[in-house]
Design a protein around this motif. Sequence first.
Motif, mmCIF file in Angstrom:
data_model
loop_
_atom_site.group_PDB
_atom_site.id
_atom_site.type_symbol
_atom_site.label_atom_id
_atom_site.label_comp_id
_atom_site.label_asym_id
_atom_site.label_seq_id
_atom_site.Cartn_x
_atom_site.Cartn_y
_atom_site.Cartn_z
ATOM 1 N N ALA A 39 30.102 37.658 36.444
ATOM 2 C CA ALA A 39 30.829 38.316 37.532
ATOM 3 C C ALA A 39 32.048 39.055 36.996
ATOM 4 N N ILE A 40 32.317 40.222 37.593
ATOM 5 C CA ILE A 40 33.442 41.075 37.204
ATOM 6 C C ILE A 40 34.343 41.307 38.413
ATOM 7 N N GLU A 41 35.638 41.078 38.239
ATOM 8 C CA GLU A 41 36.630 41.361 39.294
ATOM 9 C C GLU A 41 37.681 42.321 38.751
ATOM 10 N N SER A 42 37.863 43.466 39.435
ATOM 11 C CA SER A 42 38.854 44.460 38.988
ATOM 12 C C SER A 42 39.425 45.230 40.168
ATOM 13 N N SER A 43 39.635 44.548 41.305
ATOM 14 C CA SER A 43 40.026 45.262 42.514
ATOM 15 C C SER A 43 41.475 45.732 42.521
ATOM 16 N N CYS A 44 42.347 45.041 41.761
ATOM 17 C CA CYS A 44 43.769 45.401 41.786
ATOM 18 C C CYS A 44 44.369 45.320 40.387
ATOM 19 N N SER B 209 21.072 38.025 26.950
ATOM 20 C CA SER B 209 19.674 37.838 27.357
ATOM 21 C C SER B 209 19.484 36.639 28.281
ATOM 22 N N ASP B 210 20.508 35.762 28.385
ATOM 23 C CA ASP B 210 20.431 34.594 29.274
ATOM 24 C C ASP B 210 20.791 34.938 30.715
ATOM 25 N N LEU B 211 21.348 36.117 30.932
ATOM 26 C CA LEU B 211 21.842 36.480 32.261
ATOM 27 C C LEU B 211 20.712 36.870 33.203
ATOM 28 N N SER B 212 20.873 36.425 34.466
ATOM 29 C CA SER B 212 19.903 36.753 35.513
ATOM 30 C C SER B 212 20.344 37.957 36.333
ATOM 31 N N ALA B 213 21.663 38.176 36.409
ATOM 32 C CA ALA B 213 22.205 39.279 37.218
ATOM 33 C C ALA B 213 23.664 39.506 36.857
ATOM 34 N N ILE B 214 24.184 40.670 37.282
ATOM 35 C CA ILE B 214 25.605 41.006 37.143
ATOM 36 C C ILE B 214 26.171 41.216 38.542
ATOM 37 N N ALA B 215 27.264 40.520 38.859
ATOM 38 C CA ALA B 215 27.948 40.699 40.144
ATOM 39 C C ALA B 215 29.286 41.389 39.902
ATOM 40 N N PHE B 216 29.686 42.234 40.834
ATOM 41 C CA PHE B 216 30.955 42.942 40.671
ATOM 42 C C PHE B 216 31.595 43.192 42.023
ATOM 43 N N CYS C 111 42.955 31.163 44.305
ATOM 44 C CA CYS C 111 43.632 31.802 45.441
ATOM 45 C C CYS C 111 43.882 33.286 45.166
ATOM 46 N N THR C 112 44.440 33.571 44.001
ATOM 47 C CA THR C 112 44.685 34.965 43.641
ATOM 48 C C THR C 112 43.365 35.603 43.207
ATOM 49 N N ASP C 113 43.380 36.901 42.922
ATOM 50 C CA ASP C 113 42.157 37.608 42.554
ATOM 51 C C ASP C 113 41.557 37.003 41.289
ATOM 52 N N ASN C 114 40.270 36.693 41.335
ATOM 53 C CA ASN C 114 39.602 36.052 40.207
ATOM 54 C C ASN C 114 38.108 36.304 40.276
ATOM 55 N N ALA C 115 37.448 36.208 39.138
ATOM 56 C CA ALA C 115 36.010 36.479 39.082
ATOM 57 C C ALA C 115 35.171 35.281 39.500
ATOM 58 N N ALA C 116 35.745 34.068 39.498
ATOM 59 C CA ALA C 116 34.979 32.890 39.903
ATOM 60 C C ALA C 116 34.487 33.041 41.338
ATOM 61 N N MET C 117 35.339 33.564 42.217
ATOM 62 C CA MET C 117 34.932 33.739 43.610
ATOM 63 C C MET C 117 33.874 34.841 43.728
ATOM 64 N N ILE C 118 33.957 35.866 42.883
ATOM 65 C CA ILE C 118 32.941 36.919 42.866
ATOM 66 C C ILE C 118 31.613 36.329 42.396
ATOM 67 N N ALA C 119 31.689 35.427 41.421
ATOM 68 C CA ALA C 119 30.494 34.757 40.916
ATOM 69 C C ALA C 119 29.836 33.913 42.007
ATOM 70 N N MET C 120 30.657 33.185 42.771
ATOM 71 C CA MET C 120 30.103 32.350 43.831
ATOM 72 C C MET C 120 29.426 33.200 44.904
#
Length: 338
Positions: free
Chosen positions: A7-12, A71-78, A301-310
């Motif tokens: 997962a990738i987070e880059s909103s701010c 190669s282990d990845l199933s998808a990319i979330a952003f 709580c703050t911007d993070n990729a873990a929540m994007i991953a979930m």
Amino acid sequence: MKINILAIESSCDETSAAVISDGKVLNNIIATQSVHEKYGGVVPELASRAHQQHLIPVVHQAMEEAGMRKSDLSAIAFTQGPGLMGALLVGGSFAKSLAYALEIPLIAVNHMEAHVLAHFIDAPYPSFPFICLTVSGGHTQLVLVKDYLDMEVVGETLDDAVGEAFDKTAKMLGLPYPGGPEMDKLAEKGNPEAFPFPITQMKGLDFSFSGIKTAVLYFLRDRLKEDPGFIDRHLQDICASVQHSLITMLLIKVRKAARQFGIHEIAIAGGVSANSGLRAAINLEAKEKNWKVYVPKLAYCTDNAAMIAMAGHYKYLEGRFCDREVSPIAKMKIGNHG
């Protein structure tokens, strides 16, 4: 076969990457951008450039710590939106390119929905349906959460976000950026009833925070005319009083939403949910109203990729993928899944 998502987070102004495997977040790497401090706020162009510098290192670290190969990845979330256009473009373009190269699905995530789903990273988890107060520098929303991907905004700010009210007040007081956390620290030692700032009430479940910003501006202007050292002597009380008014406005609407929908499961999310005053106030309210309250760990709580991953995990389970030709940025709204 395990479902592994990057997962990738880059909103701010936070560049973040995380890896989730079968719904378990393995890491949450965040690179904070200190370049904005001297400007007293986020400069969009500088944020975009910093994302370009930080993105590959945080992705590399996330993959390495997870012990995974591409190669282990199933998808990319952003994060596709909402957020700063240039910042979203950096993360979204990277995610699109990587998904295309690996020939794996691409998942577009609504940043605000992801804040809500941060509650499912670690137990205890809220039960459906629940009300989530989502509060940040750019948004203030009351969300009725019926299922992981079934949400409805039932109330929102009609002007400024509560996080902006915190930050703008802090700037008026001469506090360093980011000002919200600084105000919170000072408020802990102040008297919340020292100065009566207005409690703006809108119809229904909507909010308005522009009025209190104006009230603080005029209050400080008038006091400083009479006493140039007023802020220095009363800084803690000013912070406590402003924070008290802002939290009161939030809780009034949370109470109303809980009554309206007959719900006793209440969650808070977003950057302002890290505020100790808000956490204390909502926990006190919970004891009086017999609510169950859920607050994510500070890191979520703050911007993070873990929540994007979930969010990406639940969208993967339902096959909610996007075309690789999709725009890397979009004005996404909760409840609009495309």
